[in-house]
Design an enzyme around this catalytic site. Sequence first.
Site, PDB file in Angstrom:
ATOM      1  N   GLU A 164      11.151  -8.055  11.162  1.00  0.00           N
ATOM      2  CA  GLU A 164      10.229  -8.289   9.973  1.00  0.00           C
ATOM      3  C   GLU A 164       9.185  -7.133   9.788  1.00  0.00           C
ATOM      4  OE1 GLU A 164       8.155 -11.703  11.053  1.00  0.00           O
ATOM      5  OE2 GLU A 164       9.709 -12.891  11.575  1.00  0.00           O
ATOM      6  N   LYS A 216       5.921  -5.462   9.523  1.00  0.00           N
ATOM      7  CA  LYS A 216       4.265  -5.885  10.125  1.00  0.00           C
ATOM      8  C   LYS A 216       3.614  -5.455   9.148  1.00  0.00           C
ATOM      9  CE  LYS A 216       1.500  -5.537  14.125  1.00  0.00           C
ATOM     10  NZ  LYS A 216       0.127  -5.533  13.406  1.00  0.00           N
ATOM     11  N   ASP A 273       0.235  -5.189   6.698  1.00  0.00           N
ATOM     12  CA  ASP A 273      -1.251  -4.852   7.146  1.00  0.00           C
ATOM     13  C   ASP A 273      -2.302  -5.697   6.513  1.00  0.00           C
ATOM     14  OD1 ASP A 273      -2.871  -3.552   8.698  1.00  0.00           O
ATOM     15  OD2 ASP A 273      -2.689  -1.337   7.612  1.00  0.00           O
ATOM     16  N   TYR A 321       5.198 -16.244   8.477  1.00  0.00           N
ATOM     17  CA  TYR A 321       6.112 -15.707   9.242  1.00  0.00           C
ATOM     18  C   TYR A 321       6.266 -16.511  10.502  1.00  0.00           C
ATOM     19  CZ  TYR A 321       2.100 -13.399  10.720  1.00  0.00           C
ATOM     20  OH  TYR A 321       0.836 -12.931  10.850  1.00  0.00           O
ATOM     21  N   LYS A 351       5.425   0.253  15.996  1.00  0.00           N
ATOM     22  CA  LYS A 351       4.510   0.928  14.973  1.00  0.00           C
ATOM     23  C   LYS A 351       4.903   2.140  14.397  1.00  0.00           C
ATOM     24  CE  LYS A 351       0.434  -0.420  15.093  1.00  0.00           C
ATOM     25  NZ  LYS A 351      -0.908  -1.375  15.390  1.00  0.00           N
ATOM     26  N   CYS A 393     -24.176  21.171 -14.633  1.00  0.00           N
ATOM     27  CA  CYS A 393     -22.776  21.275 -14.478  1.00  0.00           C
ATOM     28  C   CYS A 393     -21.996  22.568 -14.207  1.00  0.00           C
ATOM     29  CB  CYS A 393     -22.217  20.926 -16.053  1.00  0.00           C
ATOM     30  SG  CYS A 393     -20.333  21.188 -16.214  1.00  0.00           S
ATOM     31  N   CYS A 412     -20.010  24.403 -17.396  1.00  0.00           N
ATOM     32  CA  CYS A 412     -20.565  24.803 -18.421  1.00  0.00           C
ATOM     33  C   CYS A 412     -22.264  25.119 -18.074  1.00  0.00           C
ATOM     34  CB  CYS A 412     -20.627  23.966 -19.596  1.00  0.00           C
ATOM     35  SG  CYS A 412     -21.680  22.285 -19.359  1.00  0.00           S
ATOM     36  N   CYS A 443     -22.503  15.489 -16.766  1.00  0.00           N
ATOM     37  CA  CYS A 443     -22.824  16.700 -17.649  1.00  0.00           C
ATOM     38  C   CYS A 443     -23.096  16.506 -19.048  1.00  0.00           C
ATOM     39  CB  CYS A 443     -21.449  17.590 -17.578  1.00  0.00           C
ATOM     40  SG  CYS A 443     -21.490  19.121 -18.672  1.00  0.00           S
ATOM     41  N   CYS A 462     -19.229  21.950 -23.361  1.00  0.00           N
ATOM     42  CA  CYS A 462     -18.560  22.202 -21.957  1.00  0.00           C
ATOM     43  C   CYS A 462     -17.086  22.125 -22.026  1.00  0.00           C
ATOM     44  CB  CYS A 462     -18.823  20.722 -20.826  1.00  0.00           C
ATOM     45  SG  CYS A 462     -18.090  20.937 -19.335  1.00  0.00           S
TER      46      CYS A 462
HETATM   47  S1  IVH Z   1       3.833 -12.503  14.756  1.00  0.00           S
HETATM   48  C1  IVH Z   1       2.948 -14.775  18.495  1.00  0.00           C
HETATM   49  N1  IVH Z   1       4.524 -11.411  12.678  1.00  0.00           N
HETATM   50  O1  IVH Z   1       0.106  -8.573  13.458  1.00  0.00           O
HETATM   51  C2  IVH Z   1       3.316 -13.749  17.281  1.00  0.00           C
HETATM   52  N2  IVH Z   1       2.448 -11.015  13.036  1.00  0.00           N
HETATM   53  O2  IVH Z   1      -0.661  -7.560  16.041  1.00  0.00           O
HETATM   54  C3  IVH Z   1       1.980 -13.558  16.415  1.00  0.00           C
HETATM   55  N3  IVH Z   1       1.240  -9.324  11.541  1.00  0.00           N
HETATM   56  O3  IVH Z   1      -2.139 -11.360  14.419  1.00  0.00           O
HETATM   57  C4  IVH Z   1       2.203 -12.721  15.226  1.00  0.00           C
HETATM   58  N4  IVH Z   1       3.113  -9.179  10.314  1.00  0.00           N
HETATM   59  O4  IVH Z   1      -1.920 -10.534  12.033  1.00  0.00           O
HETATM   60  C5  IVH Z   1       3.835 -11.587  13.327  1.00  0.00           C
HETATM   61  N5  IVH Z   1       5.717 -10.431  10.817  1.00  0.00           N
HETATM   62  C6  IVH Z   1       4.748 -10.511  11.545  1.00  0.00           C
HETATM   63  C7  IVH Z   1       3.451  -9.967  11.298  1.00  0.00           C
HETATM   64  C8  IVH Z   1       2.367 -10.053  12.146  1.00  0.00           C
HETATM   65  C9  IVH Z   1       1.674  -8.858  10.702  1.00  0.00           C
HETATM   66  C10 IVH Z   1      -0.002  -9.286  12.229  1.00  0.00           C
HETATM   67  C11 IVH Z   1      -0.708 -10.605  12.840  1.00  0.00           C
HETATM   68  C12 IVH Z   1      -0.891 -10.655  14.200  1.00  0.00           C
HETATM   69  C13 IVH Z   1      -0.892  -9.318  14.434  1.00  0.00           C
HETATM   70  C14 IVH Z   1      -0.416  -8.595  15.746  1.00  0.00           C
END
Ligand code: IVH
Length: 671
Positions: free
Chosen positions: A114, A116, A118, A225, A314, A408, A411, A426, A432
């Site tokens: 999946e 991750k 942000d 998720y 990451k 400025c 000018c 300005c 200008c």
């Molecule tokens: S699973 C037990 N799935 O990452 C599983 N977390 O570093 C717990 N996050 O607190 C989380 N995308 O805020 C999971 N596809 C994803 C995610 C995800 C982002 C974040 C979430 C979690 C943090 C952990």
Amino acid sequence: MTKAAAARAAELRELLAHHDYRYYVLDDPEVPDAEYDRLMRELRALEAADPTLVTPDSPTQRVAGTASAEFGEVVHSVPMLSLDNAFTEEDVTGFDRRIHERLGVSGELDYVAEPKLDGLAVTVIYREGRLAQAATRGDGVTGEDVTANVRTIRAVPQRLRGKAPPLLEARGEVFMPIAGFERMNAQAAARGEKVFVNPRNAAAGSLRQLDPRITATRPLTAFFYGLGALEGRAMPPGQMELLTLLRELGLPVSPEVRPVRGVPGCLAYYRDLGARRAGLPYQIDGVVYKLESRADQERLGFLSRSPRWAIAHKFPADEALTVVRGIEFQVGRTGALTPVARLEPVFVSGVTVSNVTLHNIDEVRRKDVRVGDTVIVRRAGDVIPEVVKVVIERRPAGTGEVQLPERCPVCDSPVLRVEGEAVARCTGGFTCRAQRQEALRHFASRRALDIEGLGDKLIEQLVEQDVLKSPADIYTLTAAQLEELERMGEKSAQNLIAAIAKSRRTSLPRLLFGLGIREVGEATALALARHFGTLERLMEADAATLEQVPDVGPIVAAHVAAFFESREHRRVIKALRDHGVTWPELKVPPAEPSDPLSGKTFVLTGTLQGLTREAAQEALTARGAKVSGSVSKKTHYVVAGAEPGSKLAKAEALGVPVIDEAQFLKLLGRR
Ligand code: IVH
């Protein structure tokens, strides 16, 4: 309540929920936004006419309740865990090997990969299919009650679809798409407010607003998720089934989730998503691998606060250290001075960054960026690079605070910063060079002096050659001079000379608009022309007199007065006259005070089918109404055409009446 109205309201609620589902879960909207908005307005109107029709899960109730002093506490029924991180392929191999060892199995394992996201982890509790509570992760054991705020997020359904279990706790991430983040920051910078460093902070800041009405204006969305508590049915046997269940219940799941096999499958997914990362509409900081089998997950259990069956892989850091070589001020179209940091070039998430905007002088002060400083620069996905912060420990001796230049840099005209405004400008105007080109383009534009054929490319050349120093110089151009220019034949030169000649007979409102006075759009130009009738009388007016003009406040008055105080501007106006430009005195009968539209403020958004925006604007100003560019509490009506912009959301958040094109035409008496 009439039966018909109640039935229609129920039908509308269902339709709106259906369209949310198509949009957020299936990513396949069935109707354009304008149709959605129309249904919403119809429901609002029904509920307004008969408040007993309002139900707590009505989409009109997403913004309910008022600001609270603080968030309540929520103890999570199942702790909200965190994830262990992998930074290298070896880390991922180690994770997979440990699982094999613990489970005592061999062969490739099934995982779900999946993105991750942000953002900010949330848990959302549905009781009997209705959204009952939402909370942040907090310390994993106790979070904050953000129910009212989460309710404002359209991607989070108020009711689950189909046969919902008596209790379901869905876990996911609230985040802000990049486009929304950048729009929001640009608006905040223009208002002199603090800008958010990145979409994650913006999402967190928006979700943790004590006033849900503010959250409602923020472009937040969510993907789910995971599951917390579940009652009334068995837990799905695997992560893929879990995601399918969430989707079936109407909760949005990332379209990027994939079942993968073994470490090679995980790494292929990582590389693929990494390559596509910059093109995604939201920020991700890595990918997450989760062991598919729930039974195996349970056998593995947890290691302190993260599960042994999942890991976050990451992406490489998108922050880098570099040194500020200089801070310069760029002069924009309206004369706005934007501080830009010139950096020692540095490679951040795939590109070399050597310039970073610092937005405005307040932002420079807030971050206290100085020449010579070592700074952390961040770039993520498509987001424009930002200075995150200064590494104070590395500041060399003898640096000084950045000062707003008094003159400025282009000018040398004085720089003016109006009280309470973030932006310094300005005051050079036409003199200008940076502003001249844009000013000339504006002067020649269709709604100003309307000089056909005097386009951007020509203006650019003429400014470059110093032929055009002010709009008055347009009237000294000769055919012979024009023929010298690139892409200019004899015929087109003659046509342009004819168009220039034609523009000599203009009107006072067009001239005033064309002069490009700050804050003076078409509507204000017309109001000023109506009030004073002649340019002479307007030029003599002081700020106090100017404020007597309808809808001219102290800011506009100050800009108008300052504009005409400038000797250079007076010289340009005289030169225009000397070159034969004329604008007759404007004699207007005072607007019918009995006209119901008189004095009303309108904001137009989206595309109107039956009339152009200019025609709508003209019709309104002719009736004594005002057309404004932004929605505030003082707006009387927002007219929403097809594909309306953020103004619609703002209007809805502020409770400003929104009318569609048909209602608008009716108001104008055209239907
Ligand atoms: S699973 C037990 N799935 O990452 C599983 N977390 O570093 C717990 N996050 O607190 C989380 N995308 O805020 C999971 N596809 C994803 C995610 C995800 C982002 C974040 C979430 C979690 C943090 C952990």
